[in-house]
Design an enzyme around this catalytic site. Structure first.
Site, PDB file in Angstrom:
ATOM      1  N   HIS A  67       0.844  -1.199   0.000  1.00 22.77           N
ATOM      2  CA  HIS A  67       0.000   0.000   0.000  1.00 22.77           C
ATOM      3  C   HIS A  67       0.884   1.256   0.000  1.00 22.77           C
ATOM      4  O   HIS A  67       0.687   2.172  -0.808  1.00 22.77           O
ATOM      5  CB  HIS A  67      -0.890  -0.076   1.247  1.00 22.77           C
ATOM      6  CG  HIS A  67      -1.691   1.158   1.549  1.00 22.77           C
ATOM      7  ND1 HIS A  67      -3.066   1.156   1.561  1.00 22.77           N
ATOM      8  CD2 HIS A  67      -1.319   2.422   1.876  1.00 22.77           C
ATOM      9  CE1 HIS A  67      -3.500   2.366   1.876  1.00 22.77           C
ATOM     10  NE2 HIS A  67      -2.461   3.149   2.078  1.00 22.77           N
ATOM     11  N   GLU A  68       1.878   1.280   0.894  1.00 26.30           N
ATOM     12  CA  GLU A  68       2.760   2.450   0.990  1.00 26.30           C
ATOM     13  C   GLU A  68       3.614   2.611  -0.261  1.00 26.30           C
ATOM     14  O   GLU A  68       3.842   3.731  -0.723  1.00 26.30           O
ATOM     15  CB  GLU A  68       3.662   2.353   2.229  1.00 26.30           C
ATOM     16  CG  GLU A  68       2.928   2.485   3.553  1.00 26.30           C
ATOM     17  CD  GLU A  68       2.118   3.767   3.660  1.00 26.30           C
ATOM     18  OE1 GLU A  68       2.569   4.813   3.156  1.00 26.30           O
ATOM     19  OE2 GLU A  68       1.016   3.729   4.238  1.00 26.30           O
ATOM     20  N   HIS A  71       1.742   4.480  -2.823  1.00 26.79           N
ATOM     21  CA  HIS A  71       1.824   5.942  -2.653  1.00 26.79           C
ATOM     22  C   HIS A  71       3.169   6.463  -3.170  1.00 26.79           C
ATOM     23  O   HIS A  71       3.234   7.478  -3.861  1.00 26.79           O
ATOM     24  CB  HIS A  71       1.761   6.320  -1.167  1.00 26.79           C
ATOM     25  CG  HIS A  71       0.427   6.152  -0.522  1.00 26.79           C
ATOM     26  ND1 HIS A  71      -0.702   6.743  -1.014  1.00 26.79           N
ATOM     27  CD2 HIS A  71       0.046   5.491   0.604  1.00 26.79           C
ATOM     28  CE1 HIS A  71      -1.730   6.443  -0.217  1.00 26.79           C
ATOM     29  NE2 HIS A  71      -1.300   5.680   0.766  1.00 26.79           N
ATOM     30  N   ASP A 166      -5.768   8.650   3.903  1.00 20.58           N
ATOM     31  CA  ASP A 166      -5.706   8.830   2.448  1.00 20.58           C
ATOM     32  C   ASP A 166      -6.990   9.464   1.923  1.00 20.58           C
ATOM     33  O   ASP A 166      -6.954  10.330   1.046  1.00 20.58           O
ATOM     34  CB  ASP A 166      -5.510   7.471   1.761  1.00 20.58           C
ATOM     35  CG  ASP A 166      -4.183   6.841   2.152  1.00 20.58           C
ATOM     36  OD1 ASP A 166      -3.255   7.596   2.476  1.00 20.58           O
ATOM     37  OD2 ASP A 166      -4.090   5.608   2.138  1.00 20.58           O
TER      38      ASP A 166
HETATM   39 ZN   LIG Z   1      -2.193   5.155   2.565  1.00 17.44          ZN
END
Ligand SMILES: [Zn+2]
Length: 372
Positions: A67-68, A71, A166
């Site tokens: 997930h990171e 980003h 987010d």
């Molecule tokens: Zn996030």
């Protein structure tokens, strides 16, 4: 983030683990081994529950990391460097050095994380159903359905529309796109973030009475979100106060400088006398580097009378500088992202002065007093 250790690198981004993560890893493994797996797979040996618990916790950690990384990849593609990714008790944090420059970039950067979580959730569920779904009561399927659920929950949770989640960033980018005012958008998203955080805190405490101690976990997350939201709110107020004001308007002009052969002790006495937290080290009118209080404090006190400033200074080549005509917001962002307390003000290769955090704070205080 301090108290963290390096795990390795992925796509050139340093991956770090904060010690608080070990706590959540142990807690998660225990709660899976003691509750979740025994209820799904009765009659298995206890050791199997613990192994499955640990494997699932590590897989969850990998999911949060993915997930990171989502980003971070989008951040880099938009020209924003990513220093590191740190996993800690509440999940992961990408150390993205700057804010996005456009609402569109902010939207893509924020949305990619939850998108990765949704894709992972879908994948784990697909594997679960291909392996027989609820009809197949194997350890493998118990892990798959857990990872499927937790990734979907991660995606949904992160899309709640309050800063610093987010979803708060997505929300902010939409307001930004509509009203063309990044700071106003931050204020609205951060205020919503505070409301959501307090709902978590009160909801968590109320739940603690009904379902027991695990309700407090929600309150704990709420408390973390509330402090992060109020920090971003403060930050946006700071930036708003500094916006449009030039460095030259507040940077001190005449400053003391020193030769590279000065001892640390001599440099320190000049700094104390002139109330400067840093001393530019000059040779024939050229700045070689900057020696700061932080550099001095890092050096053993016994060496102060003998060691010279050129041995401990930050060399000019690796210094961050600002120009007199630049915005104070730029100076503040540089100080915050690099962890410096002051920056040299340079124009046309000449040192014009220093600007420090306390200069900025004094200015903000003054301006707020005037406003009152
Ligand atoms: Zn996030």
């Amino acid at each position: 983030m301090r108290s963290s250790f390096k795990l390795g690198r992925i796509l050139g981004i340093e991956i770090r683990i904060h010690i608080s993560w070990l706590l959540i890893f142990a807690f998660l493994t225990w709660s899976l081994a003691a509750g979740y797996f025994p209820s799904l797979l009765p009659n298995s040996p206890t050791i199997e529950y613990w192994i499955l618990g640990a494997v699932s916790s590590i897989a969850l950690f990998a999911s949060v990391l993915a997930h990171e990384i989502g980003h971070s990849i989008v951040a880099r593609r938009n020209g924003i460097p990513v220093k590191d990714i740190t996993l800690f008790i509440f999940g992961g944090a990408s150390n993205i050095t700057r804010e996005a420059e456009s609402a569109g970039a902010e939207f893509r950067m924020a949305f990619t994380g939850p998108l990765v979580s949704f894709i992972l959730g879908g994948l784990f569920f697909a594997i679960y159903f291909l392996a027989g779904g609820s009809g197949s009561k194997t350890a493998f399927n118990a892990v798959m359905v857990y990872l499927g659920q937790i990734n979907l929950i991660l995606g949904v949770f992160n899309l709640l529309p309050g800063f610093p989640l987010d979803g708060g960033r997505v929300f902010r980018s939409i307001i930004w796109k509509i009203n063309h005012d990044a700071m106003k958008a931050t204020k609205i998203a951060a205020t919503t973030g505070q409301v959501i955080a307090y709902l978590f805190i009160f909801g968590g405490i109320a739940m603690a009475f009904v379902i027991g101690i695990s309700g407090l976990w929600l309150a704990f997350i709420g408390w973390f979100l509330a402090s992060a939201a109020s920090a971003s709110l403060q930050q946006s107020v700071l930036l708003e106060t500094l916006k449009g004001v030039k460095v030259r308007e507040i940077a001190g002009s005449a400053i003391e400088t020193g030769a590279p052969s000065l001892t640390i002790e001599q440099a320190l006495s000049i700094m104390l006398e002139s109330k400067q937290r840093a001393l530019p080290v000059m040779n024939n009118g050229r700045m070689l580097g900057l020696v700061s209080m932080t550099d001095i404090k890092r050096t053993a006190r016994d060496n102060w009378p003998v060691e010279t400033v050129d041995q401990i200074m930050t060399p000019a080549t690796s210094l961050k500088i600002v120009a007199p005509e630049e915005d104070l917001t730029k100076a503040l962002e540089l100080m915050q992202s690099e962890g410096y307390n002051q920056l040299p003000v340079v124009s046309g290769g000449q040192l014009r002065g220093l600007i420090s955090r306390s200069d900025l704070l004094n200015y903000i205080q003054l301006k707020h007093e005037v406003a009152r």
